[in-house]
Design a protein around this motif. Structure first.
Motif, mmCIF file in Angstrom:
data_model
loop_
_atom_site.group_PDB
_atom_site.id
_atom_site.type_symbol
_atom_site.label_atom_id
_atom_site.label_comp_id
_atom_site.label_asym_id
_atom_site.label_seq_id
_atom_site.Cartn_x
_atom_site.Cartn_y
_atom_site.Cartn_z
ATOM 1 N N ASP A 72 67.959 51.728 168.912
ATOM 2 C CA ASP A 72 68.216 52.295 170.024
ATOM 3 C C ASP A 72 67.256 51.789 171.548
ATOM 4 O O ASP A 72 67.499 51.728 172.592
ATOM 5 C CB ASP A 72 67.999 54.386 170.390
ATOM 6 C CG ASP A 72 69.151 54.481 169.621
ATOM 7 O OD1 ASP A 72 70.268 53.719 169.365
ATOM 8 O OD2 ASP A 72 68.720 55.676 169.090
ATOM 9 N N PHE A 73 65.738 51.475 170.748
ATOM 10 C CA PHE A 73 64.611 51.269 171.398
ATOM 11 C C PHE A 73 65.030 49.872 172.237
ATOM 12 O O PHE A 73 65.373 49.227 173.527
ATOM 13 C CB PHE A 73 63.147 51.035 171.184
ATOM 14 C CG PHE A 73 62.230 50.174 171.577
ATOM 15 C CD1 PHE A 73 61.544 50.879 172.097
ATOM 16 C CD2 PHE A 73 61.722 48.958 170.739
ATOM 17 C CE1 PHE A 73 60.422 50.225 172.852
ATOM 18 C CE2 PHE A 73 61.093 48.549 171.725
ATOM 19 C CZ PHE A 73 60.247 48.772 172.911
ATOM 20 N N ALA A 74 65.426 49.132 171.324
ATOM 21 C CA ALA A 74 65.438 47.438 171.865
ATOM 22 C C ALA A 74 66.823 47.558 172.501
ATOM 23 O O ALA A 74 66.722 46.845 173.884
ATOM 24 C CB ALA A 74 65.679 46.943 170.722
ATOM 25 N N GLY A 75 67.971 48.338 172.461
ATOM 26 C CA GLY A 75 69.586 48.495 173.537
ATOM 27 C C GLY A 75 68.808 48.815 174.550
ATOM 28 O O GLY A 75 69.253 48.447 176.112
ATOM 29 N N GLY A 103 79.107 51.082 169.560
ATOM 30 C CA GLY A 103 79.450 52.037 170.651
ATOM 31 C C GLY A 103 78.383 51.788 171.978
ATOM 32 O O GLY A 103 78.978 52.138 173.418
ATOM 33 N N GLY A 104 77.529 50.933 171.901
ATOM 34 C CA GLY A 104 76.417 50.440 172.745
ATOM 35 C C GLY A 104 75.652 51.894 173.980
ATOM 36 O O GLY A 104 75.325 51.393 174.572
ATOM 37 N N LYS A 105 75.764 52.911 172.947
ATOM 38 C CA LYS A 105 74.673 53.744 172.823
ATOM 39 C C LYS A 105 73.887 52.798 173.103
ATOM 40 O O LYS A 105 72.764 52.917 171.646
ATOM 41 C CB LYS A 105 74.956 54.941 172.429
ATOM 42 C CG LYS A 105 75.828 56.189 173.071
ATOM 43 C CD LYS A 105 76.363 57.710 172.171
ATOM 44 C CE LYS A 105 77.700 58.490 172.685
ATOM 45 N NZ LYS A 105 76.958 59.600 171.923
ATOM 46 N N THR A 106 72.506 53.860 173.174
ATOM 47 C CA THR A 106 71.053 53.466 173.785
ATOM 48 C C THR A 106 70.632 54.756 173.994
ATOM 49 O O THR A 106 70.321 54.879 174.677
ATOM 50 C CB THR A 106 70.412 52.338 174.616
ATOM 51 O OG1 THR A 106 70.259 52.349 176.109
ATOM 52 C CG2 THR A 106 71.448 51.211 174.487
ATOM 53 N N ALA A 107 68.751 54.828 173.499
ATOM 54 C CA ALA A 107 68.273 56.424 174.128
ATOM 55 C C ALA A 107 66.811 56.520 173.554
ATOM 56 O O ALA A 107 66.275 55.121 172.592
ATOM 57 C CB ALA A 107 69.096 56.888 172.709
ATOM 58 N N LEU A 108 66.616 56.455 174.689
ATOM 59 C CA LEU A 108 64.896 57.219 174.427
ATOM 60 C C LEU A 108 64.922 58.228 174.160
ATOM 61 O O LEU A 108 65.694 59.543 175.242
ATOM 62 C CB LEU A 108 63.533 56.862 175.104
ATOM 63 C CG LEU A 108 63.662 55.195 175.882
ATOM 64 C CD1 LEU A 108 62.764 55.223 176.539
ATOM 65 C CD2 LEU A 108 62.991 54.765 174.651
ATOM 66 N N PRO A 122 76.794 48.048 175.470
ATOM 67 C CA PRO A 122 77.092 47.576 174.662
ATOM 68 C C PRO A 122 76.084 45.753 174.198
ATOM 69 O O PRO A 122 76.341 45.479 174.997
ATOM 70 C CB PRO A 122 78.703 46.959 174.841
ATOM 71 C CG PRO A 122 78.972 47.670 175.602
ATOM 72 C CD PRO A 122 77.750 48.352 176.755
ATOM 73 N N ALA A 123 76.125 46.135 173.080
ATOM 74 C CA ALA A 123 75.556 44.640 172.493
ATOM 75 C C ALA A 123 77.082 43.872 172.756
ATOM 76 O O ALA A 123 77.937 43.817 172.571
ATOM 77 C CB ALA A 123 75.169 44.593 170.813
ATOM 78 N N LYS A 124 76.365 42.344 172.865
ATOM 79 C CA LYS A 124 76.869 41.030 173.265
ATOM 80 C C LYS A 124 77.383 40.653 171.832
ATOM 81 O O LYS A 124 78.450 40.333 171.309
ATOM 82 C CB LYS A 124 76.426 39.578 173.347
ATOM 83 C CG LYS A 124 77.164 38.928 173.466
ATOM 84 C CD LYS A 124 76.264 37.435 174.875
ATOM 85 C CE LYS A 124 75.728 37.314 173.568
ATOM 86 N NZ LYS A 124 74.182 36.309 173.851
ATOM 87 N N PRO A 195 84.760 54.316 177.248
ATOM 88 C CA PRO A 195 83.343 53.894 176.877
ATOM 89 C C PRO A 195 82.198 54.622 177.426
ATOM 90 O O PRO A 195 80.332 54.268 176.624
ATOM 91 C CB PRO A 195 83.397 52.310 177.798
ATOM 92 C CG PRO A 195 84.841 52.823 178.234
ATOM 93 C CD PRO A 195 85.260 53.321 177.598
ATOM 94 N N VAL A 196 82.257 54.911 178.551
ATOM 95 C CA VAL A 196 80.963 55.843 179.116
ATOM 96 C C VAL A 196 80.959 57.301 178.680
ATOM 97 O O VAL A 196 80.337 57.743 179.233
ATOM 98 C CB VAL A 196 80.631 55.832 180.429
ATOM 99 C CG1 VAL A 196 80.186 54.007 180.801
ATOM 100 C CG2 VAL A 196 81.113 55.757 181.497
ATOM 101 N N GLU A 197 81.985 57.891 178.303
ATOM 102 C CA GLU A 197 82.323 59.720 177.613
ATOM 103 C C GLU A 197 82.467 59.878 178.456
ATOM 104 O O GLU A 197 82.055 61.096 178.562
ATOM 105 C CB GLU A 197 80.825 59.995 177.488
ATOM 106 C CG GLU A 197 81.354 60.942 175.396
ATOM 107 C CD GLU A 197 79.454 61.060 174.881
ATOM 108 O OE1 GLU A 197 79.578 60.098 173.830
ATOM 109 O OE2 GLU A 197 78.481 62.008 174.820
#
Lengths: 328, 328
Positions: A72-75, A103-108, A122-124, A195-197
């Motif tokens: 989540d952090f690195a994304g 699924g491409g969710k990142t978060a803080l 999304p990660a490559k 993809p972006v909800e």
């Protein structure tokens, strides 16, 4: 390549210690929700930016090695650093491997509210390493069964039917590994539609999570165990409202318990209605001032989104014994 | 609707003071680069999150009212708050109206390095209000001419030819307003080919900006004036390298000076080669360890991207008198 990795991995594996040395640019982090604290983000970015200084940012890739919090952090960092650099995940926990890395969710987090800040990025590539995943303690494999159960109930495809009919003789680790690709594919079939909800479709992946998150916050339970309990809550609720037949309810319960080894549980001390309501209301899945979007099971392999008054969920939680009855 | 607005606007217009009162959720900010400081971001988010607490985040819109810094900050916030909420811009400066509000770039600064953190997050809508824009001081209209000149030189379409042939009798404000829509359309024709700057095409919008940013940092000049000087630098450089014919060079120079009222200038004190190099190297447009992508003009309406050694740009800056000759 800028590697952001859980420094605990250094302690558990000689192989990892050797492997990580191959990378010139390394940033060890302490995993856990603290890593995702927005207050700490500027400090991390300064150090990461210094580390990345000699790199060509147009071609730079962030490699995230760790569990959900590291991903989540690195994304999130990769998604906003120089307006976005490439991202590769190597999930090292079952929960990240089966769910959060895809699924491409990142978060803080913002103070105590989880995932208030984030991006869809999304990660490559997501690299799954069997030896890394299977070397985890058995308890962590069991903890991922809730997410496997969730996606299986949503999807209900041929892989789920195969799993349903199989003899349970494998270890949890082997069962997870054998079903990992199918579970990820099932999740991605949902993600790709939304993809972006923005359309709501993706919200069906919250099956078991709406009250699961309440349990996680209220009882300090692990995410996986909370989701498993949230699934049982959703099944009971679906049947009670007449949305799920008794036959399909039994089938789903059997699948979760006999195939995945999950069992309904209760905390030692039930919640107050006030605490339950307040945690549920803080959740970002709120669909209106007094409503949340709840995901019901209609049958094995079919879910339905409905906007439900918070009061109705509270009274269902009372019925199921999650909330203490009022003392006289 | 959560309105993030430049609080200076309250002082300059009664109408604005009345208008802003119509919105229930308002967050006044102090415009300028300090607003974009990553160190301050968590604090802003906490206040904004509290303000937004009663709102339904699934339907929430951030309305950014201000110049470039307000748009960059509010745009970044909208792009990461709850993984993205809707965004509308009402640019109140010519520079924002003609350039920064369009194309989806959002940005924060990391210490002294501008725009190190950001996202690509296009606004749902950009609302241009003539009375707001034309009420700015004349100096700010003049300051936007650099960006108008840039996009005109890149595009060279029929609107540019019309502008080229026109008699210069209008005020700067009227000239900007009359060409605003065409200038934005011209920018968007480039952006649409490369929305997240992954293909390089979008980099042509950096015409005049590569050394323009150096001037902005080194001399504390305004962005608009720095870009105008960067355009003159790029024209001279393009002609000197034989990429631009004398005829096309003259045509471009005439356009910038006679139509847009721009003139080449020099600082009182030239830069040292060391300072110039160090500022240029810190810029994120670096294409390799010792190279930057520089945008040349090939003819009026045609540009070309080239990777150029930093040393070559430094010697060109010497030739053009931007860098002081070494004292004996």
């Amino acid at each position: 390549m800028l590697v952001i990795y859980d420094h605990h991995l250094l302690e558990i594996s000689d192989e990892f210690r050797k492997w990580i040395q191959k990378f010139q640019f390394r940033y060890p982090v302490q995993s856990g929700e603290g890593l995702k604290d927005l207050d700490q983000f500027a400090g991390h970015v300064k150090k990461l930016s210094q580390l990345a200084e000699p790199m060509n940012s147009r071609k730079m890739t962030v490699l995230a090695v760790g569990g959900g919090s590291v991903g989540d952090f690195a994304g999130f960092f990769a998604s906003v650093f120089k307006r976005g650099v490439s991202l590769i995940h190597i999930p090292t926990t079952w929960l990240a491997a089966i769910d959060s890395a895809h699924g491409g969710k990142t978060a803080l987090n913002l103070d105590s509210v989880k995932n208030q800040i984030g991006t869809f990025y999304p990660a490559k590539q997501v690299v799954l390493v069997r030896s890394v995943l299977t070397s985890q303690p058995q308890a962590l494999a069991q903890d991922a069964m809730g997410e496997l159960g969730k996606i299986a109930l949503i999807d209900g495809g041929s892989w789920v039917k195969r799993l349903e009919k199989s003899q349970r003789s494998q270890s949890d680790s082997d069962l997870l590994w054998d079903n990992l690709k199918n579970a990820i594919d099932a999740k991605m079939r949902v993600v790709i539609k939304d993809p972006v909800e923005s359309k709501g479709v993706r919200q069906i992946l919250n099956l078991g999570h709406t009250v699961g998150h309440v349990f996680e916050t209220a009882f300090g339970w692990s995410h996986g165990f909370s989701v498993a309990q949230g699934l049982f809550f959703a099944l009971e609720f679906s049947e009670h409202k007449g949305l799920l037949s008794e036959k399909e309810f039994d089938r789903a319960m059997r699948f979760l318990s006999e195939r995945l080894g999950l069992a309904p549980d209760r905390p030692q001390q039930a919640l107050s209605a006030k605490a339950f309501t307040s945690i549920l209301s803080a959740d970002k899945k709120r669909s209106g001032r007094d409503d949340v979007t709840f995901i019901f099971l209609r049958k094995f392999g079919k879910v339905e989104r409905r906007s439900v008054p918070i009061a109705e969920i509270v009274s269902e939680a009372k019925r199921q014994g999650w909330i203490q009855s009022r003392a006289r």
